[in-house]
Design a protein around this motif. Structure first.
Motif, PDB file in Angstrom:
ATOM      1  N   ASN A   1     -75.474-135.826  34.991  1.00 14.80           N
ATOM      2  CA  ASN A   1     -74.861-134.506  34.932  1.00 14.80           C
ATOM      3  C   ASN A   1     -74.744-134.058  33.475  1.00 14.80           C
ATOM      4  N   ASP A   2     -74.219-132.873  33.247  1.00 16.72           N
ATOM      5  CA  ASP A   2     -74.241-132.277  31.908  1.00 16.72           C
ATOM      6  C   ASP A   2     -72.905-132.409  31.184  1.00 16.72           C
ATOM      7  N   LYS A   3     -72.178-133.485  31.431  1.00 14.91           N
ATOM      8  CA  LYS A   3     -70.894-133.690  30.766  1.00 14.91           C
ATOM      9  C   LYS A   3     -71.061-134.134  29.312  1.00 14.91           C
ATOM     10  N   ILE A   4     -72.099-134.924  29.033  1.00 18.54           N
ATOM     11  CA  ILE A   4     -72.271-135.508  27.707  1.00 18.54           C
ATOM     12  C   ILE A   4     -73.621-135.098  27.143  1.00 18.54           C
ATOM     13  N   GLN A   5     -73.640-134.785  25.873  1.00 17.53           N
ATOM     14  CA  GLN A   5     -74.869-134.442  25.155  1.00 17.53           C
ATOM     15  C   GLN A   5     -75.248-135.638  24.294  1.00 17.53           C
ATOM     16  N   PHE A   6     -76.389-136.272  24.613  1.00 19.49           N
ATOM     17  CA  PHE A   6     -76.806-137.485  23.929  1.00 19.49           C
ATOM     18  C   PHE A   6     -77.776-137.216  22.795  1.00 19.49           C
ATOM     19  N   ASN A   7     -78.563-136.147  22.898  1.00 19.98           N
ATOM     20  CA  ASN A   7     -79.586-135.881  21.898  1.00 19.98           C
ATOM     21  C   ASN A   7     -79.384-134.472  21.381  1.00 19.98           C
ATOM     22  N   GLU A   8     -78.701-134.329  20.238  1.00 20.53           N
ATOM     23  CA  GLU A   8     -78.323-133.013  19.736  1.00 20.53           C
ATOM     24  C   GLU A   8     -79.533-132.164  19.375  1.00 20.53           C
ATOM     25  N   GLU A   9     -80.564-132.776  18.811  1.00 18.01           N
ATOM     26  CA  GLU A   9     -81.717-132.004  18.373  1.00 18.01           C
ATOM     27  C   GLU A   9     -82.466-131.406  19.554  1.00 18.01           C
ATOM     28  N   VAL A  10     -82.636-132.212  20.624  1.00 22.28           N
ATOM     29  CA  VAL A  10     -83.381-131.716  21.783  1.00 22.28           C
ATOM     30  C   VAL A  10     -82.667-130.549  22.418  1.00 22.28           C
ATOM     31  N   VAL A  11     -81.322-130.678  22.552  1.00 21.14           N
ATOM     32  CA  VAL A  11     -80.549-129.616  23.188  1.00 21.14           C
ATOM     33  C   VAL A  11     -80.522-128.374  22.321  1.00 21.14           C
ATOM     34  N   ALA A  12     -80.422-128.542  20.992  1.00 21.47           N
ATOM     35  CA  ALA A  12     -80.346-127.399  20.082  1.00 21.47           C
ATOM     36  C   ALA A  12     -81.646-126.607  20.077  1.00 21.47           C
ATOM     37  N   ASN A  13     -82.765-127.294  20.327  1.00 21.43           N
ATOM     38  CA  ASN A  13     -84.048-126.615  20.285  1.00 21.43           C
ATOM     39  C   ASN A  13     -84.395-125.893  21.578  1.00 21.43           C
ATOM     40  N   SER A  14     -83.533-126.034  22.583  1.00 21.65           N
ATOM     41  CA  SER A  14     -83.816-125.367  23.851  1.00 21.65           C
ATOM     42  C   SER A  14     -82.751-124.330  24.132  1.00 21.65           C
ATOM     43  N   SER A  15     -83.149-123.214  24.677  1.00 25.14           N
ATOM     44  CA  SER A  15     -82.239-122.136  25.089  1.00 25.14           C
ATOM     45  C   SER A  15     -81.412-121.611  23.934  1.00 25.14           C
ATOM     46  N   GLY A  16     -81.940-121.630  22.731  1.00 30.66           N
ATOM     47  CA  GLY A  16     -81.236-121.062  21.594  1.00 30.66           C
ATOM     48  C   GLY A  16     -79.978-121.800  21.221  1.00 30.66           C
ATOM     49  N   GLY A  17     -79.912-123.101  21.449  1.00 33.08           N
ATOM     50  CA  GLY A  17     -78.756-123.889  21.042  1.00 33.08           C
ATOM     51  C   GLY A  17     -77.824-124.224  22.176  1.00 33.08           C
ATOM     52  N   SER A  18     -77.988-123.688  23.359  1.00 32.40           N
ATOM     53  CA  SER A  18     -77.161-124.057  24.500  1.00 32.40           C
ATOM     54  C   SER A  18     -77.933-124.991  25.388  1.00 32.40           C
ATOM     55  N   ASN A  19     -77.239-125.628  26.313  1.00 32.00           N
ATOM     56  CA  ASN A  19     -77.908-126.590  27.166  1.00 32.00           C
ATOM     57  C   ASN A  19     -78.666-125.887  28.276  1.00 32.00           C
ATOM     58  N   ALA A  20     -79.332-126.707  29.072  1.00 31.38           N
ATOM     59  CA  ALA A  20     -80.245-126.149  30.063  1.00 31.38           C
ATOM     60  C   ALA A  20     -79.542-125.304  31.096  1.00 31.38           C
ATOM     61  N   SER A  21     -78.280-125.575  31.363  1.00 31.89           N
ATOM     62  CA  SER A  21     -77.560-124.812  32.373  1.00 31.89           C
ATOM     63  C   SER A  21     -76.818-123.636  31.797  1.00 31.89           C
ATOM     64  N   GLY A  22     -77.003-123.357  30.486  1.00 31.83           N
ATOM     65  CA  GLY A  22     -76.353-122.227  29.871  1.00 31.83           C
ATOM     66  C   GLY A  22     -74.928-122.495  29.445  1.00 31.83           C
ATOM     67  N   ARG A  23     -74.438-123.734  29.567  1.00 33.65           N
ATOM     68  CA  ARG A  23     -73.068-124.069  29.209  1.00 33.65           C
ATOM     69  C   ARG A  23     -73.014-124.591  27.781  1.00 33.65           C
ATOM     70  N   ASN A  24     -71.886-124.382  27.121  1.00 29.75           N
ATOM     71  CA  ASN A  24     -71.683-124.854  25.765  1.00 29.75           C
ATOM     72  C   ASN A  24     -70.498-125.811  25.664  1.00 29.75           C
ATOM     73  N   ASP A  25     -70.039-126.341  26.825  1.00 35.77           N
ATOM     74  CA  ASP A  25     -68.861-127.189  26.830  1.00 35.77           C
ATOM     75  C   ASP A  25     -69.204-128.671  26.922  1.00 35.77           C
ATOM     76  N   ARG A  26     -70.445-129.018  26.671  1.00 33.94           N
ATOM     77  CA  ARG A  26     -70.820-130.431  26.696  1.00 33.94           C
ATOM     78  C   ARG A  26     -70.236-131.150  25.493  1.00 33.94           C
ATOM     79  N   VAL A  27     -69.842-132.386  25.712  1.00 30.22           N
ATOM     80  CA  VAL A  27     -69.266-133.208  24.664  1.00 30.22           C
ATOM     81  C   VAL A  27     -70.387-134.033  24.036  1.00 30.22           C
ATOM     82  N   THR A  28     -70.507-133.959  22.727  1.00 27.80           N
ATOM     83  CA  THR A  28     -71.540-134.707  22.021  1.00 27.80           C
ATOM     84  C   THR A  28     -71.096-136.143  21.818  1.00 27.80           C
ATOM     85  N   ALA A  29     -71.928-137.080  22.205  1.00 23.22           N
ATOM     86  CA  ALA A  29     -71.609-138.493  22.028  1.00 23.22           C
ATOM     87  C   ALA A  29     -71.583-138.838  20.542  1.00 23.22           C
ATOM     88  N   ASP A  30     -70.594-139.646  20.145  1.00 24.86           N
ATOM     89  CA  ASP A  30     -70.524-140.086  18.752  1.00 24.86           C
ATOM     90  C   ASP A  30     -71.709-140.965  18.391  1.00 24.86           C
TER      91      ASP A  30
END
Length: 481
Positions: free
Chosen positions: A249-278
């Protein structure tokens, strides 16, 4: 294959040790020091130092050491696998190839000579190299971005033991000294997820999402520290050469570069509330596959059990328990405890083996009232040797809450020749240490991470059975009074 890796200096001191199997022990280093390093200091044996040696610990354990020498170091791999014919033909060349590659890569990463001082000053980097090169004792393909040192100088002491010569093809040991040898190239392709003719009665995949929660809270419930260390462990009993497609599911963002390069910086579902893993770490089979912005991965799984990925979080942690401890000083020798614990996960979930370790003041004599609970949960007992109250709750339902009340009796301090003010200060009981909690919450993750799907594709198009289990464990979970 490889049970442990050691690096010794010429004096026999262990500079680095990495254990990969439960059968490996640090005491293995003592046997190598006695049988090989000590013997190398004798003039009569200096020219005939073997590249491997075998030591028998008992009737059931035999250690096989394989080593190369570089500068003033012994780089050693040991195994407890039996030296049968088929295993030796495959394992021995791979082990020596791994040792050579490890030294070569280490020199390139350190960017200097690899001696005892370099090992002591760069042991963190060396451990990282070992993590990339070996998984559960199996040498893997070279990780990307590794620097190589072309001016490598490794001594393969000779002659080889007779049992090694008898098992290996002619010239195999000589090929190990050449970087461009056919043996090195062919064995570099032997990786843990190379699937042979696997035959299982049932095609099954087991996935465990296991999270360990650390937290430090005040008595009022304020969070001072929190964090999650999570692992996704997979066990694949699949025939043939299957390809797995795995989705989270889209709770955690594991790869910041991949997500940033898609959809203009938002994730595939259009949400911006994903938590980036340390931090996150993936198995090499994923490095060879794909990890997409929508949380899907494509890979060929290794045989058996392996760790698919590991991650750490320090934000948006859903703590499973809230504990409200209160204590009231009744007199200089009596303190009243009241511990309120409440489950914050859903009522459909269940946790087992909840243990609260409640410290008492240093001068505690006895504890009364431990047999009575509000809610009737578990058993509590005072452990005088550790000076703690141990409260065990075998089953704790979701959204449930329980209260433990008791009275602690303290030893009366001496008041001879002391004024009243100083006596009152001294007789005031010291505030106890934080309460510690141990627990296992089933079918719950503090991060909210969930497996959306797992699909298995194979040429024969067989049906596979998938099992998914979630578990949240208590790590350093403490509550201050």
């Amino acid at each position: 294959m490889i049970s442990a890796v050691f690096i010794f200096n010429h004096k026999g001191e262990v500079l680095l040790a990495k254990l990969y199997r439960s059968t490996a022990k640090r005491s293995f280093a003592d046997h190598f020091r006695i049988h090989v390093i000590s013997a190398s200091h004798l003039p009569a044996t200096q020219s005939s130092l073997p590249i491997s040696t075998t030591t028998t610990l008992d009737s059931q354990t035999t250690i096989h050491f394989f080593h190369v020498r570089h500068e003033n170091l012994f780089v050693v791999a040991c195994t407890t696998d039996p030296p049968n014919y088929s295993a030796a033909l495959t394992n021995i060349p791979v082990i020596f190839t791994f040792l050579r590659r490890f030294v070569q890569i280490s020199k390139g990463v350190i960017n200097g000579p690899l001696d005892d001082e370099a090992v002591k000053g760069n042991f963190v980097k060396l451990y990282e190299i070992l993590d990339d090169l070996i998984d559960f004792g199996y040498p893997q393909a070279d990780p990307p971005g590794i620097k190589y040192d072309p001016n490598l100088d490794i001594q393969l002491s000779s002659p080889a033991p007779s049992f090694v010569k008898s098992l290996l093809p002619k010239g195999a040991l000589n090929n190990l000294t050449s970087p461009s040898s056919p043996t090195t190239k062919s064995q570099g392709a032997i990786i843990p997820w190379s699937r042979g003719a696997s035959k299982n009665k049932r095609n099954e995949v087991f996935i465990d999402v296991i999270e360990t929660v650390d937290a430090l809270m005040t008595a009022q419930g304020d969070i001072l520290q929190q964090g999650i260390t999570g692992k996704i462990i997979m066990k694949a009993n699949l025939n043939g050469f299957p390809q797995c497609r795995f989705g989270l599911n889209d709770k955690i963002q594991f790869n910041e570069e991949v997500v940033a390069n898609s959809s203009g910086g938002s994730n595939a579902s259009g949400r911006n509330d994903r938590v980036t893993a340390d931090d996150s770490k993936f198995h090499d089979c994923l490095k060879k596959g794909q990890f997409q912005a929508d949380g899907t991965m494509t890979f060929i799984p290794p045989d058996g059990e392996f760790e698919l990925m590991e991650y750490r979080l320090s934000k948006s942690v859903a703590l499973p328990f809230k504990v409200t401890p209160t204590w009231r000083v009744l007199s200089s020798t009596r303190v009243e405890y009241k511990i309120h614990i409440k489950a914050l996960f859903l009522s459909r979930d269940m946790t087992s083996n909840v243990i609260l370790r409640i410290p008492t003041p240093p001068m505690t004599i006895s504890v009364h009232g431990l047999g009575t609970f509000r809610g009737g949960a578990g058993k509590a007992k005072y452990n005088a040797s550790d000076n703690i109250i141990v409260w065990k709750i075998p089953k704790f339902p979701g959204a449930g809450e329980f209260i433990l009340s008791c009275e602690v009796n303290l030893m009366k301090a001496s008041t001879n020749n002391e004024d009243t003010e100083s006596t009152n200060i001294r007789n005031t009981p010291a505030r106890p240490a934080p309460i510690k909690i141990e627990f296992n919450v089933h079918m719950f993750t503090s991060s909210g991470l969930m497996v959306r799907f797992l699909k298995v594709y194979e040429a024969s198009n067989y049906q596979s059975i998938k099992w998914v289990r979630y578990m949240t464990k208590g790590g350093s979970y403490q509550i201050r009074f």
